[in-house]
Every structure is written in structure tokens, then in C-alpha cells.
Design a protein around this motif. Structure first.
Motif, PDB file in Angstrom:
ATOM      1  N   ASN A 154      24.295   0.357   3.171  1.00  0.00           N
ATOM      2  CA  ASN A 154      23.210   0.112   2.222  1.00  0.00           C
ATOM      3  C   ASN A 154      22.080   1.090   2.525  1.00  0.00           C
ATOM      4  N   MET A 155      22.146   2.259   1.887  1.00  0.00           N
ATOM      5  CA  MET A 155      21.194   3.320   2.205  1.00  0.00           C
ATOM      6  C   MET A 155      20.687   3.968   0.921  1.00  0.00           C
ATOM      7  N   ALA A 156      19.585   4.721   1.081  1.00  0.00           N
ATOM      8  CA  ALA A 156      19.023   5.481  -0.041  1.00  0.00           C
ATOM      9  C   ALA A 156      19.801   6.788  -0.154  1.00  0.00           C
ATOM     10  N   ASN A 157      20.981   6.721  -0.753  1.00  0.00           N
ATOM     11  CA  ASN A 157      21.924   7.840  -0.732  1.00  0.00           C
ATOM     12  C   ASN A 157      21.374   9.107  -1.368  1.00  0.00           C
ATOM     13  N   TYR A 158      20.678   8.966  -2.490  1.00  0.00           N
ATOM     14  CA  TYR A 158      20.198  10.156  -3.185  1.00  0.00           C
ATOM     15  C   TYR A 158      19.009  10.782  -2.465  1.00  0.00           C
ATOM     16  N   ALA A 159      18.243   9.981  -1.758  1.00  0.00           N
ATOM     17  CA  ALA A 159      17.181  10.539  -0.914  1.00  0.00           C
ATOM     18  C   ALA A 159      17.791  11.350   0.222  1.00  0.00           C
ATOM     19  N   HIS A 160      18.897  10.851   0.788  1.00  0.00           N
ATOM     20  CA  HIS A 160      19.578  11.577   1.865  1.00  0.00           C
ATOM     21  C   HIS A 160      20.134  12.899   1.350  1.00  0.00           C
ATOM     22  N   LEU A 161      20.852  12.832   0.239  1.00  0.00           N
ATOM     23  CA  LEU A 161      21.443  14.047  -0.319  1.00  0.00           C
ATOM     24  C   LEU A 161      20.358  15.032  -0.743  1.00  0.00           C
ATOM     25  N   GLY A 162      19.299  14.516  -1.379  1.00  0.00           N
ATOM     26  CA  GLY A 162      18.199  15.388  -1.787  1.00  0.00           C
ATOM     27  C   GLY A 162      17.538  16.050  -0.600  1.00  0.00           C
ATOM     28  N   THR A 187       9.039  13.822  -0.469  1.00  0.00           N
ATOM     29  CA  THR A 187       8.584  13.485  -1.826  1.00  0.00           C
ATOM     30  C   THR A 187       9.683  13.669  -2.870  1.00  0.00           C
ATOM     31  N   LEU A 188      10.214  14.872  -3.012  1.00  0.00           N
ATOM     32  CA  LEU A 188      11.197  15.127  -4.066  1.00  0.00           C
ATOM     33  C   LEU A 188      12.436  14.228  -3.971  1.00  0.00           C
ATOM     34  N   PRO A 189      13.039  14.062  -2.800  1.00  0.00           N
ATOM     35  CA  PRO A 189      14.183  13.156  -2.720  1.00  0.00           C
ATOM     36  C   PRO A 189      13.815  11.707  -3.060  1.00  0.00           C
ATOM     37  N   ASN A 190      12.580  11.304  -2.767  1.00  0.00           N
ATOM     38  CA  ASN A 190      12.138   9.958  -3.159  1.00  0.00           C
ATOM     39  C   ASN A 190      12.146   9.815  -4.675  1.00  0.00           C
ATOM     40  N   LEU A 191      11.710  10.850  -5.354  1.00  0.00           N
ATOM     41  CA  LEU A 191      11.700  10.828  -6.811  1.00  0.00           C
ATOM     42  C   LEU A 191      13.129  10.735  -7.352  1.00  0.00           C
ATOM     43  N   ALA A 192      14.057  11.473  -6.744  1.00  0.00           N
ATOM     44  CA  ALA A 192      15.457  11.413  -7.167  1.00  0.00           C
ATOM     45  C   ALA A 192      16.039  10.021  -6.925  1.00  0.00           C
ATOM     46  N   GLN A 193      15.716   9.439  -5.766  1.00  0.00           N
ATOM     47  CA  GLN A 193      16.206   8.106  -5.454  1.00  0.00           C
ATOM     48  C   GLN A 193      15.685   7.078  -6.464  1.00  0.00           C
ATOM     49  N   PHE A 194      14.416   7.174  -6.810  1.00  0.00           N
ATOM     50  CA  PHE A 194      13.830   6.275  -7.793  1.00  0.00           C
ATOM     51  C   PHE A 194      14.503   6.435  -9.160  1.00  0.00           C
ATOM     52  N   ALA A 195      14.703   7.686  -9.583  1.00  0.00           N
ATOM     53  CA  ALA A 195      15.273   7.945 -10.907  1.00  0.00           C
ATOM     54  C   ALA A 195      16.691   7.410 -11.025  1.00  0.00           C
ATOM     55  N   LEU A 196      17.448   7.424  -9.928  1.00  0.00           N
ATOM     56  CA  LEU A 196      18.860   7.067 -10.000  1.00  0.00           C
ATOM     57  C   LEU A 196      19.171   5.646  -9.536  1.00  0.00           C
ATOM     58  N   GLN A 197      18.309   5.076  -8.676  1.00  0.00           N
ATOM     59  CA  GLN A 197      18.629   3.747  -8.150  1.00  0.00           C
ATOM     60  C   GLN A 197      17.448   2.786  -8.107  1.00  0.00           C
ATOM     61  N   ALA A 239       0.804  -1.222   0.000  1.00  0.00           N
ATOM     62  CA  ALA A 239       0.000   0.000   0.000  1.00  0.00           C
ATOM     63  C   ALA A 239       0.836   1.271   0.000  1.00  0.00           C
ATOM     64  N   THR A 240       2.125   1.163   0.363  1.00  0.00           N
ATOM     65  CA  THR A 240       2.913   2.380   0.579  1.00  0.00           C
ATOM     66  C   THR A 240       4.155   2.505  -0.287  1.00  0.00           C
ATOM     67  N   HIS A 241       4.601   1.429  -0.971  1.00  0.00           N
ATOM     68  CA  HIS A 241       5.878   1.510  -1.679  1.00  0.00           C
ATOM     69  C   HIS A 241       5.812   2.496  -2.841  1.00  0.00           C
ATOM     70  N   PHE A 242       6.977   2.916  -3.295  1.00  0.00           N
ATOM     71  CA  PHE A 242       7.059   3.866  -4.407  1.00  0.00           C
ATOM     72  C   PHE A 242       6.593   3.190  -5.692  1.00  0.00           C
ATOM     73  N   PHE A 243       6.279   3.987  -6.700  1.00  0.00           N
ATOM     74  CA  PHE A 243       5.845   3.455  -7.990  1.00  0.00           C
ATOM     75  C   PHE A 243       6.892   2.485  -8.545  1.00  0.00           C
ATOM     76  N   ALA A 244       6.425   1.417  -9.147  1.00  0.00           N
ATOM     77  CA  ALA A 244       7.341   0.417  -9.686  1.00  0.00           C
ATOM     78  C   ALA A 244       8.018   0.887 -10.968  1.00  0.00           C
ATOM     79  N   SER A 245       7.400   1.847 -11.677  1.00  0.00           N
ATOM     80  CA  SER A 245       7.963   2.324 -12.938  1.00  0.00           C
ATOM     81  C   SER A 245       7.428   3.726 -13.219  1.00  0.00           C
ATOM     82  N   TRP A 246       8.026   4.379 -14.221  1.00  0.00           N
ATOM     83  CA  TRP A 246       7.548   5.694 -14.611  1.00  0.00           C
ATOM     84  C   TRP A 246       6.116   5.612 -15.138  1.00  0.00           C
ATOM     85  N   GLU A 247       5.841   4.551 -15.863  1.00  0.00           N
ATOM     86  CA  GLU A 247       4.504   4.393 -16.430  1.00  0.00           C
ATOM     87  C   GLU A 247       3.440   4.294 -15.352  1.00  0.00           C
TER      88      GLU A 247
END
Length: 280
Positions: A254-262, A191-201, A128-136
Motif C-alpha cells: 500500500n504505497m504512493a506508487n506514482y509518487a515513487h515512479l515520478g 512536488t511534481l510526483p505529489n501532483l502526479a499521485q493526486f491526479a491518478l490516485q 496543516a500539511t496534507h495535499f489539496f483535497a481537490s483541483w478547485e
């Protein structure tokens, strides 16, 4: 004088004031709507804040009893009356007085999700809570998925680490700048850092860490503009969290590095914007 913190129990507040005075820090207590504020002279703010934070970690240490005993007998001629009352109540009061409604609400939400996750509902919660599986998949609605990965955690250390920092920094920001400022940081950094994390990893991530780093960035920059602010962080705290961030990018964690940086960047930008708006 400047406030270094608030305690829920007047007797505990007096114990800390006694100890600060014994260490050469000019201090006094003052009743507030939230409890008892501890005040120190501005030049001694950072030292007083560090002692306040140490007191929160070990309030029953004998150093405070000794200071209260000395203060009671030597300074005023009274019998020392060092007594915190009911320990559980004092802890609860301290938890509440160092927070605000939004800080506490998110503690309860993340803590509740973690509890049900470990009671056998992990698959349902993740579904119910995970990020989108794909851009589509983003075109199918369910916009909450941009944010809700921030609420789920995958280990005990993960949830404890994040919620402690959320309480410590989020509570400061909410009490000093208001719930709206904290809400903006939460929503944008959640929200925004989650999107960056998804796009990069990719989509397999979760946790409040991106928001925590936004709080760090906000307090860090706010403290640079006003070193005497209660939001100012000791350099060691900032250094530790930046080192943690660097270790992640070095592959040692093992971390969501781009979410942290974002999140860190979101908090820094928000602090800059808030500083400009207050100067107008």
C-alpha cells in the motif's frame, strides 16, 4: 586513490584500513576537514565501498579487532591499539560526517514531525500539511501543500525506511555535488510526483519516498556515466528498490506508487542534465 567514505574517529578509520589491507585491498587514511577519509585504489573502489558500508553497520565486529591486532604486531611490530573511544560520540560523528547541512536539517524536520505526530498532534499536523483535497482547492493559495505531504509519515517503518535512505543517498549527493543539487532534487521530487499521485490516485498520501526514489535515480544514472564515482550504487541496491517499486504497482504494497515512479524519473532526468552541464 579514491575516497570510499569518511569516518569521524581516527581510531575507527585505522581499524577499517587495517581490515581492508588484510583483505588484499590497498587502502590508507587521510585527514580531512570532515574527519578521516578512507582511500583505496580505483580498481578496488566498489569492493572498498562495500566493506566501508559493512563497517558502518557493525563497527565493533571482532573481524576489525583481529585485523588491527595482526597489523599492529605483524606489520609494524607495535602493540595493537584498537579503541574507538566513546561509542556514542563515534556514532554521532559518523552520522554528521556522512551528511551535510541540508541532509541533517531534513532528518530533524521529518523526525520532529513524526515525534509530534505521535504525541497527539497528528490531526493538527495532517490538517496543516496534507495535499489539496481537490483541483478547485488549489486556487485558494496554500501552495506549500504541493510539497509538505513529503514531510509526514504514517508508521515507524515508513519514517525509518525513508530517513535511512535519505541520509545514505542524500548525504552522498550533498557531499559530492553540493547542497544546491540536493535542494533541487528535494524540491522538484517533493512536488511534481505529489501532483502526479493526486491526479491518478487522490489526495491521501504522504512520505519522503518520492524524494528517496529521485535520489536513487540520480545516483543510478550518475553511476552509469562514471562507475568509479562515489555516487555509483551497487546493482543489488538498485534492484531491491526497483523490486519494491514493482511490488507496489502489483498491489502487494500500500504505497504512493506514482509518487515513487515520478520521483525516480525526476532523479534520472536531473542526473542527465547535470552530466551534460559538466561536459560543457
Amino acid at each position: 586513490m579514491m575516497e570510499v567514505g569518511v569516518l569521524g574517529d581516527p581510531r575507527a578509520a585505522q581499524a577499517l584500513v587495517d581490515y581492508l589491507l588484510s583483505q588484499g585491498i590497498s587502502a590508507q587514511s587521510q585527514a580531512t576537514n570532515d574527519g578521516v577519509a578512507i582511500l583505496v585504489e580505483a580498481p578496488q573502489f566498489h569492493r572498498g565501498r562495500e566493506e566501508y558500508e559493512r563497517f558502518l553497520k557493525e563497527p565493533y565486529h571482532r573481524r576489525y579487532m583481529a585485523a588491527s591486532w595482526e597489523s599492529g604486531q605483524v606489520h609494524s611490530g607495535r602493540d595493537a591499539k584498537f579503541d574507538y573511544g566513546t561509542p556514542g560520540l563515534s556514532f554521532f560523528q559518523s552520522l554528521v560526517t556522512q551528511s551535510g547541512p541540508l541532509t541533517l536539517l531534513l532528518l530533524l524536520v521529518c523526525g520532529g514531525i513524526w515525534l509530534f505526530w505521535n504525541l497527539g498532534f497528528a490531526e493538527a499536523i495532517y490538517g496543516a500539511t496534507h495535499f489539496f483535497a481537490s483541483w478547485e482547492a488549489m486556487g485558494d493559495g496554500q501552495w506549500w501543500r504541493f510539497f509538505t505531504p513529503s514531510l509526514i509519515h504514517f508508521s515507524a517503518m515508513h519514517v525509518v525506511f525513508n530517513l535511512l535512505w535519505w541520509w545514505y543517498l542524500g548525504g552522498r549527493i550533498e557531499r559530492e555535488r553540493g547542497a544546491l543539487t540536493l535542494l533541487i532534487l528535494l524540491l522538484v521530487a517533493g512536488t511534481l510526483p505529489n501532483l502526479a499521485q493526486f491526479a491518478l490516485q487522490g489526495p491521501n498520501f504522504g512520505g519522503l519516498s518520492g524524494v528517496v526514489y529521485a535520489l536513487v535515480g540520480y545516483c543510478w544514472i550518475s553511476g552509469r556515466f562514471n562507475p568509479n564515482s562515489v555516487l555509483a550504487l551497487p546493482p543489488a541496491y538498485v534492484g531491491f528498490l526497483l523490486l519494491w517499486l514493482a511490488l507496489g504497482f502489483m498491489g502487494m504494497m500500500n504505497m504512493a506508487n506514482y509518487a515513487h515512479l515520478g520521483g525516480l524519473l525526476v532523479g534520472m532526468v536531473q542526473a542527465l542534465l547535470d552530466h551534460r552541464s559538466r561536459r560543457r
